[in-house]
Design a protein around this motif. Sequence first.
Motif, PDB file in Angstrom:
ATOM      1  N   LEU A 267       0.864  -1.487  -0.072  1.00  0.00           N
ATOM      2  CA  LEU A 267      -0.032  -0.106   0.087  1.00  0.00           C
ATOM      3  C   LEU A 267       0.996   1.294   0.039  1.00  0.00           C
ATOM      4  N   ASP A 268       1.991   0.916   0.520  1.00  0.00           N
ATOM      5  CA  ASP A 268       2.897   2.355   0.543  1.00  0.00           C
ATOM      6  C   ASP A 268       3.603   2.681  -1.008  1.00  0.00           C
ATOM      7  N   TYR A 269       3.142   2.087  -1.832  1.00  0.00           N
ATOM      8  CA  TYR A 269       3.876   2.426  -3.252  1.00  0.00           C
ATOM      9  C   TYR A 269       2.515   3.081  -3.930  1.00  0.00           C
ATOM     10  N   ALA A 270       1.229   3.093  -3.428  1.00  0.00           N
ATOM     11  CA  ALA A 270       0.193   3.785  -3.975  1.00  0.00           C
ATOM     12  C   ALA A 270       0.361   5.378  -3.914  1.00  0.00           C
ATOM     13  N   ALA A 271       0.206   5.786  -5.328  1.00  0.00           N
ATOM     14  CA  ALA A 271       0.282   7.301  -5.164  1.00  0.00           C
ATOM     15  C   ALA A 271      -0.983   7.969  -5.144  1.00  0.00           C
ATOM     16  N   ASP A 272      -2.100   7.528  -5.247  1.00  0.00           N
ATOM     17  CA  ASP A 272      -3.492   7.940  -5.256  1.00  0.00           C
ATOM     18  C   ASP A 272      -4.472   7.009  -4.864  1.00  0.00           C
ATOM     19  N   GLU A 273      -5.647   7.442  -4.488  1.00  0.00           N
ATOM     20  CA  GLU A 273      -6.511   6.415  -4.148  1.00  0.00           C
ATOM     21  C   GLU A 273      -7.068   5.391  -5.169  1.00  0.00           C
ATOM     22  N   HIS A 274      -6.858   5.842  -6.304  1.00  0.00           N
ATOM     23  CA  HIS A 274      -7.306   4.616  -7.414  1.00  0.00           C
ATOM     24  C   HIS A 274      -6.117   3.374  -7.271  1.00  0.00           C
ATOM     25  N   GLU A 275      -4.730   3.862  -7.209  1.00  0.00           N
ATOM     26  CA  GLU A 275      -4.026   2.812  -6.938  1.00  0.00           C
ATOM     27  C   GLU A 275      -3.907   2.147  -5.529  1.00  0.00           C
ATOM     28  N   ARG A 276      -4.706   2.718  -4.439  1.00  0.00           N
ATOM     29  CA  ARG A 276      -4.626   2.144  -3.249  1.00  0.00           C
ATOM     30  C   ARG A 276      -5.829   1.161  -3.158  1.00  0.00           C
TER      31      ARG A 276
ATOM     32  N   LEU B 198       0.098  -5.401 -11.151  1.00  0.00           N
ATOM     33  CA  LEU B 198      -0.244  -4.158 -10.542  1.00  0.00           C
ATOM     34  C   LEU B 198       0.878  -3.258 -10.172  1.00  0.00           C
ATOM     35  N   MET B 199       1.992  -4.279  -9.809  1.00  0.00           N
ATOM     36  CA  MET B 199       3.154  -3.774  -8.907  1.00  0.00           C
ATOM     37  C   MET B 199       4.286  -3.182  -9.691  1.00  0.00           C
ATOM     38  N   ASN B 200       4.371  -3.550 -10.923  1.00  0.00           N
ATOM     39  CA  ASN B 200       5.620  -3.406 -11.805  1.00  0.00           C
ATOM     40  C   ASN B 200       5.643  -1.959 -12.229  1.00  0.00           C
ATOM     41  N   PRO B 201       4.417  -1.348 -12.425  1.00  0.00           N
ATOM     42  CA  PRO B 201       4.632   0.148 -12.707  1.00  0.00           C
ATOM     43  C   PRO B 201       5.104   0.829 -11.623  1.00  0.00           C
ATOM     44  N   LEU B 202       4.538   0.420 -10.216  1.00  0.00           N
ATOM     45  CA  LEU B 202       4.703   1.091  -9.202  1.00  0.00           C
ATOM     46  C   LEU B 202       6.075   1.087  -8.555  1.00  0.00           C
ATOM     47  N   LEU B 203       6.544  -0.286  -8.930  1.00  0.00           N
ATOM     48  CA  LEU B 203       8.140  -0.501  -8.477  1.00  0.00           C
ATOM     49  C   LEU B 203       8.985   0.395  -9.478  1.00  0.00           C
TER      50      LEU B 203
ATOM     51  N   PRO C 169      16.028   6.423  -5.912  1.00  0.00           N
ATOM     52  CA  PRO C 169      16.863   5.457  -6.072  1.00  0.00           C
ATOM     53  C   PRO C 169      17.371   4.745  -5.118  1.00  0.00           C
ATOM     54  N   VAL C 170      17.786   5.462  -3.917  1.00  0.00           N
ATOM     55  CA  VAL C 170      18.379   4.985  -2.892  1.00  0.00           C
ATOM     56  C   VAL C 170      17.431   4.210  -1.791  1.00  0.00           C
ATOM     57  N   GLY C 171      16.367   4.786  -1.579  1.00  0.00           N
ATOM     58  CA  GLY C 171      15.255   4.269  -0.653  1.00  0.00           C
ATOM     59  C   GLY C 171      14.564   2.946  -1.406  1.00  0.00           C
ATOM     60  N   ALA C 172      14.603   3.213  -2.743  1.00  0.00           N
ATOM     61  CA  ALA C 172      13.859   1.889  -3.280  1.00  0.00           C
ATOM     62  C   ALA C 172      14.598   0.694  -3.249  1.00  0.00           C
ATOM     63  N   GLY C 173      15.893   0.492  -3.192  1.00  0.00           N
ATOM     64  CA  GLY C 173      16.364  -0.712  -2.946  1.00  0.00           C
ATOM     65  C   GLY C 173      15.926  -1.517  -1.547  1.00  0.00           C
ATOM     66  N   GLN C 174      15.881  -0.633  -0.443  1.00  0.00           N
ATOM     67  CA  GLN C 174      15.262  -1.132   0.780  1.00  0.00           C
ATOM     68  C   GLN C 174      13.856  -1.668   0.938  1.00  0.00           C
ATOM     69  N   ARG C 175      13.079  -0.673   0.147  1.00  0.00           N
ATOM     70  CA  ARG C 175      11.618  -1.128  -0.062  1.00  0.00           C
ATOM     71  C   ARG C 175      11.393  -2.460  -0.819  1.00  0.00           C
ATOM     72  N   MET C 176      12.522  -2.404  -1.966  1.00  0.00           N
ATOM     73  CA  MET C 176      12.354  -3.711  -2.853  1.00  0.00           C
ATOM     74  C   MET C 176      12.527  -4.811  -2.095  1.00  0.00           C
ATOM     75  N   LEU C 177      13.416  -4.968  -1.279  1.00  0.00           N
ATOM     76  CA  LEU C 177      13.711  -6.101  -0.517  1.00  0.00           C
ATOM     77  C   LEU C 177      12.761  -6.466   0.409  1.00  0.00           C
ATOM     78  N   ALA C 178      12.026  -5.358   0.963  1.00  0.00           N
ATOM     79  CA  ALA C 178      10.872  -6.033   1.993  1.00  0.00           C
ATOM     80  C   ALA C 178       9.691  -6.444   0.957  1.00  0.00           C
ATOM     81  N   TYR C 179       9.737  -5.693  -0.143  1.00  0.00           N
ATOM     82  CA  TYR C 179       8.727  -6.375  -1.003  1.00  0.00           C
ATOM     83  C   TYR C 179       8.801  -7.709  -1.388  1.00  0.00           C
ATOM     84  N   ARG C 180      10.007  -8.096  -2.090  1.00  0.00           N
ATOM     85  CA  ARG C 180      10.330  -9.309  -2.394  1.00  0.00           C
ATOM     86  C   ARG C 180      10.401 -10.331  -1.354  1.00  0.00           C
TER      87      ARG C 180
END
Length: 378
Positions: A262-271, A327-332, A340-351
Motif C-alpha cells: 500500500l505504501d507504493y500507491a500514489a493516489d486513491e485509485h492505486e490504493r 499491479l506492482m511493476n509500474p509502481l516499483l 533510487p536510494v530508498g527504493a532498494g530497501q523497499r524492494m527488499l521488503a517487497y520481495r
Amino acid sequence: MSNDAIDLLIKRELPAAVRGDRDAYGRIVVASQNAVTAVALAITRDVPASEDIAQEAFLSAWHHLPRLKNPSSFLPWLRQITRNLAHDHLRGRRNRMLDGDAAELAIQHAADPDGCPLQQALDAERDAVAADLISELPEDSREALLLYYREGQSSKQVAMLLGLSDAAVRKRLSRARQSVREDLLARFGEFARSSAPSAAFAVGVTAALGISKPAAAAGLGIATKSIAGSLFARFALGIAGAAAGGLLGGLVAAWFARGIILDYAADEHERSALLRFSRRYIGLSLAMIVAIIATHALLRDPASTFIAISVALLAMNWQLLVILPRLMNPLLARDARQDPVGAGQRMLAYRLTWGRTGVLMSNIVVIGSLVIAHLHLA
C-alpha cells in the motif's frame, strides 16, 4: 432427529468410535453438537468461544473414549467435560493479560484504518446482544431454553440431551417465560436458532480427529495426553492440517504485510486496486483452507487431499506471481525513478513478503509441513 433416535445412534456408533472409527464418532458429533454448544454458550455467553470449547470437549472425549464403560453415560460425561472447559475458559479470561501476539493483533486492528470498521462494529454488537440476552435468563434455565429453540421446541428432546426429566425441563422453561418479557423471549428464540452450529462444525471436529485413534485403542499413552490440550497440535499433525496450517500462516503474514504494497500507491485509485487484491488474496486463501479441510474430512482419500493442496498452491502462486506483478511493476519502476536510494530497501521488503522470494519461502513452509506430517504419520 428424535430423542430416541439420538440415544439409539449413540449406542450404535459408540463401540465403533471406541475402536477408532472417526466416521462413527462424527455421526455422534452431528447428533449432539447442539447440546454441547448450548452448555458452553450458557456459561460463557460468547458464541465463538462456545464453539471452540465444544470442539475441544468433543476432541477430549474422543481421546479418552476407552475410559467410558457404559454407552448411556456418554452424554452426561460429555456435558461435564464441556462445563469444566467452559468454567476454565472464564477463569482464564479473567486472569489473562493481553500480551505477545494477542496484544500486537489488538494494536494492529486499532491502528489500521482499513480494517473494515463496519464488520467490527457488527461483530461487537452481535456479541454484546448475545451476552445480554443470555444474562436476562435465570441461570438454571439457559441451557434448556437454548436447546428448546434449537431442537424444534421439544421439551422431551431437551430433557434427553440434558439428562433431565421432561417435568424439570418444563419447569425451567416456565420460569424463564415468567421472568423475561415476551418480546425479549422472541429475540432470544431467534438468537438461539441462528447461533446453532452449522454442518461445518462437525466437519471441523471430524477433520481434527485424523491424527490418531482414541488413546487406549491406539496405544499412545502419555504422548497422546501431552497433546490433548491443544486443538492446533492435534490437527496440525495431519496432512490436511499441515497444508492448511501453512496456508494460514501465509494468510496471517499477508494481512500484516499489506502496508508494504500500500505504501507504493500514489493516489486513491492505486490504493483501492491494491486493497482489492489483498482482500481477494486473503479471501481465496481462506477458501482454499476450507476446501482442503473439507476434502480431507469428507472423502478420506489421500490422493484427493493432495489434489486439493496442489490446486490451492497453484491458485495462491498465480495470484502472487502473475496477478500482483501486473499491479506492482509500474509502481516499483516509478519508485526506483523517484528515490533510487530508498527504493532498494523497499524492494527488499517487497520481495521477502509479496515477491518471488516470499512466494518461494511460503511454498517451502507448506511443502515442509507436508513432509514433516507425512514422516510423523508414516
